[in-house]
Design an enzyme around this catalytic site. Sequence first.
Site, PDB file in Angstrom:
ATOM      1  N   MET A   1       0.849  -1.179   0.000  1.00 32.23           N
ATOM      2  CA  MET A   1       0.000   0.000   0.000  1.00 32.23           C
ATOM      3  C   MET A   1       0.883   1.227   0.000  1.00 32.23           C
ATOM      4  SD  MET A   1      -2.533  -1.786  -0.218  1.00 32.23           S
ATOM      5  CE  MET A   1      -1.414  -3.112  -0.687  1.00 32.23           C
ATOM      6  N   CYS A   2       0.393   2.334   0.496  1.00 34.77           N
ATOM      7  CA  CYS A   2       1.222   3.534   0.561  1.00 34.77           C
ATOM      8  C   CYS A   2       0.564   4.542   1.474  1.00 34.77           C
ATOM      9  CB  CYS A   2       1.453   4.122  -0.830  1.00 34.77           C
ATOM     10  SG  CYS A   2       0.025   4.995  -1.525  1.00 34.77           S
ATOM     11  N   ARG A   3       1.227   5.645   1.643  1.00 29.06           N
ATOM     12  CA  ARG A   3       0.679   6.833   2.280  1.00 29.06           C
ATOM     13  C   ARG A   3       0.851   7.959   1.274  1.00 29.06           C
ATOM     14  NH1 ARG A   3      -2.412   5.672   6.425  1.00 29.06           N
ATOM     15  NH2 ARG A   3      -2.937   4.292   4.679  1.00 29.06           N
TER      16      ARG A   3
END
Length: 275
Positions: A1-3
């Site tokens: 995922m990521c931010r």
Amino acid sequence: MCRHLACLGPEEPLGRVLVEPPHALYRQSWAPRHQRHGTVNADGFGVGWYAEGDPVPARYRRAGPIWADGSFADLARVVRTGALLAAVRDATLAGADAEAAAAPFAGDRWLFSHNGAVTGWPSSLAAVSRTLPPQDLLELEARNDSALVWALVLARLRAGDGEGQALADTVAEVAAAAPGSRLNLLLTDGTSIAATAWGDTLWYLHEPGHRIVVASEPYDDDPRWRPVADRTLLTANRTDLLLTPLKDPHADAAPHPPLGSGRAGAPPSPEESRT
């Protein structure tokens, strides 16, 4: 995922937003506080920003972790902007696309990021991909789900859709083809921001007339941060903000109101939010 994070506000160094706050995106690369999927975002990063008088954004992207890039420290210290979009990446699947797979993706005047994952990738979107012109597929920056989602959004933008409508329709299309996908999308043209909360956290900090920040999670403990409910479209500029419920194509529920409803105060429609 990521931010990821997008910000519109007064011109200031990149580091004022991305590095200096106690829980800035820089720190979220190894110590996110609200991330639901994955724990470390070390598979690449990128930042895109707008210079005054130039509608086409610049980008700086790398395949490694943000904390290991000495050049970024200098960049963040001296480059000033009033509009940016940045992300740190936790790859869903290992690949050979290196920095090409790191957000933000770019096209024309827009910057884009995807926090999430498309279930069943790539077979789940095989039929959806055939709606794109062959040239769009050949020009994909990377061979991952985020790049294809961006191609779908960009095709709608180039066809004349507003930013909010392009995100909403793409989320509905991908969610219908790949149930269970996480589709937090973030888009800016340097004057407005559109984002979706769909399967992961999203927050905003709005100082009307001064600043709007939309992010996966707050970068500090300012009590003015507000969470965005899941299945919601956010459209905003420096002055106005609009939150609109999104309909899940697999939910057996009454239809949500059309885009442009659900106002708080006197915010614009998705198209009106562009200045």
